[in-house]
Write an enzyme that holds these catalytic residues in place. Sequence first.
Site, PDB file in Angstrom:
ATOM      1  N   LYS A   1       2.948   4.513  -1.313  1.00 13.78           N
ATOM      2  CA  LYS A   1       2.749   5.473  -2.399  1.00 13.78           C
ATOM      3  C   LYS A   1       3.901   6.474  -2.333  1.00 13.78           C
ATOM      4  O   LYS A   1       3.719   7.608  -1.893  1.00 13.78           O
ATOM      5  CB  LYS A   1       1.409   6.187  -2.248  1.00 13.78           C
ATOM      6  CG  LYS A   1       0.208   5.256  -2.098  1.00 13.78           C
ATOM      7  CD  LYS A   1      -1.019   6.016  -1.652  1.00 13.78           C
ATOM      8  CE  LYS A   1      -2.173   5.088  -1.366  1.00 13.78           C
ATOM      9  NZ  LYS A   1      -1.995   4.324  -0.111  1.00 13.78           N
TER      10      LYS A   1
ATOM     11  N   ASP B   1      16.874  10.095  -7.454  1.00 12.11           N
ATOM     12  CA  ASP B   1      18.331  10.206  -7.298  1.00 12.11           C
ATOM     13  C   ASP B   1      18.785   9.959  -5.863  1.00 12.11           C
ATOM     14  O   ASP B   1      19.805  10.511  -5.415  1.00 12.11           O
ATOM     15  CB  ASP B   1      18.817  11.581  -7.764  1.00 12.11           C
ATOM     16  CG  ASP B   1      18.669  11.758  -9.268  1.00 12.11           C
ATOM     17  OD1 ASP B   1      18.640  10.742  -9.985  1.00 12.11           O
ATOM     18  OD2 ASP B   1      18.575  12.911  -9.727  1.00 12.11           O
TER      19      ASP B   1
ATOM     20  N   HIS C   1       0.804  -1.221   0.000  1.00 13.76           N
ATOM     21  CA  HIS C   1       0.000   0.000   0.000  1.00 13.76           C
ATOM     22  C   HIS C   1       0.837   1.272   0.000  1.00 13.76           C
ATOM     23  O   HIS C   1       0.302   2.371   0.180  1.00 13.76           O
ATOM     24  CB  HIS C   1      -0.934  -0.010   1.221  1.00 13.76           C
ATOM     25  CG  HIS C   1      -2.210   0.717   1.011  1.00 13.76           C
ATOM     26  ND1 HIS C   1      -2.586   1.809   1.761  1.00 13.76           N
ATOM     27  CD2 HIS C   1      -3.215   0.519   0.106  1.00 13.76           C
ATOM     28  CE1 HIS C   1      -3.769   2.240   1.355  1.00 13.76           C
ATOM     29  NE2 HIS C   1      -4.167   1.488   0.346  1.00 13.76           N
TER      30      HIS C   1
END
EC number: 3.1.4.-
Length: 245
Positions: free
Chosen positions: A156, A161, A154
């Site tokens: 996100k 870099d 779940h």
Amino acid sequence: MRRLGSPAVAAAVGLALALEALPWVLRWLRAGRRRPRREVLFFPSQVTCTEALLRAPGAPAGPPAGCQCSLPHGESSLSRLLRALLAARASLELCLFAFSSPQLGRAVQLLHQRGVRVRAVTDCDYMALNGSQIGLLRKAGIQVRHDQDLGYMHHKFAIVDKKVLITGSLNWTTQAIQNNRENVLIMEDEECACSEYFIQVESYNMWPFVSASFTQCNVFMGNPYCGAQLLPKGSRRLQGANGGH
């Protein structure tokens, strides 16, 4: 000898202290020249034209030639998110529960074409929903892994870099971008936040790759975008449509 030795000892101690303080001084000088990036984006985002950002390598600069769309060409939360992603020069790590936004998918593929190393981790079930970008990323040659746990993957977040963290409540779906009340934090913090999130990405290296089998995925969800062979995970109810909520 004692009189000659005392200044030498003092000088040695002073040199050691100076060398120990040098990294902190350099860090302070760098911070004085440029403040670390901190940006908060709120959604739903205004719908704007993003073609100027999503042009292929080698395309001329400036507004896209012949763009006849009626959309506004100004800044929006989505365009600012795209700029943060497209700033990647060496690597992009993705941990995304649902990923169906065509604009964000194009941005990730564009980075891959530029030579940026892209790795993605996603949820096994949600990558099979109609409109998912995951199969398109895999077909483009991007390394994608999926989970096989009973719970959802779940997360996100993205790491640009290894120094810029992009995280928040936003699923990378058109539904969430254009309709949901969501937030995204863009934070430059190489030494703390990014290192901890990067450890999470590395922990998924033992997870299976998304395979190249279209057949099982198409039968499973009728989804030509997926390009993935799903692993049995027990029964988990799929929610949302067109790539999630």
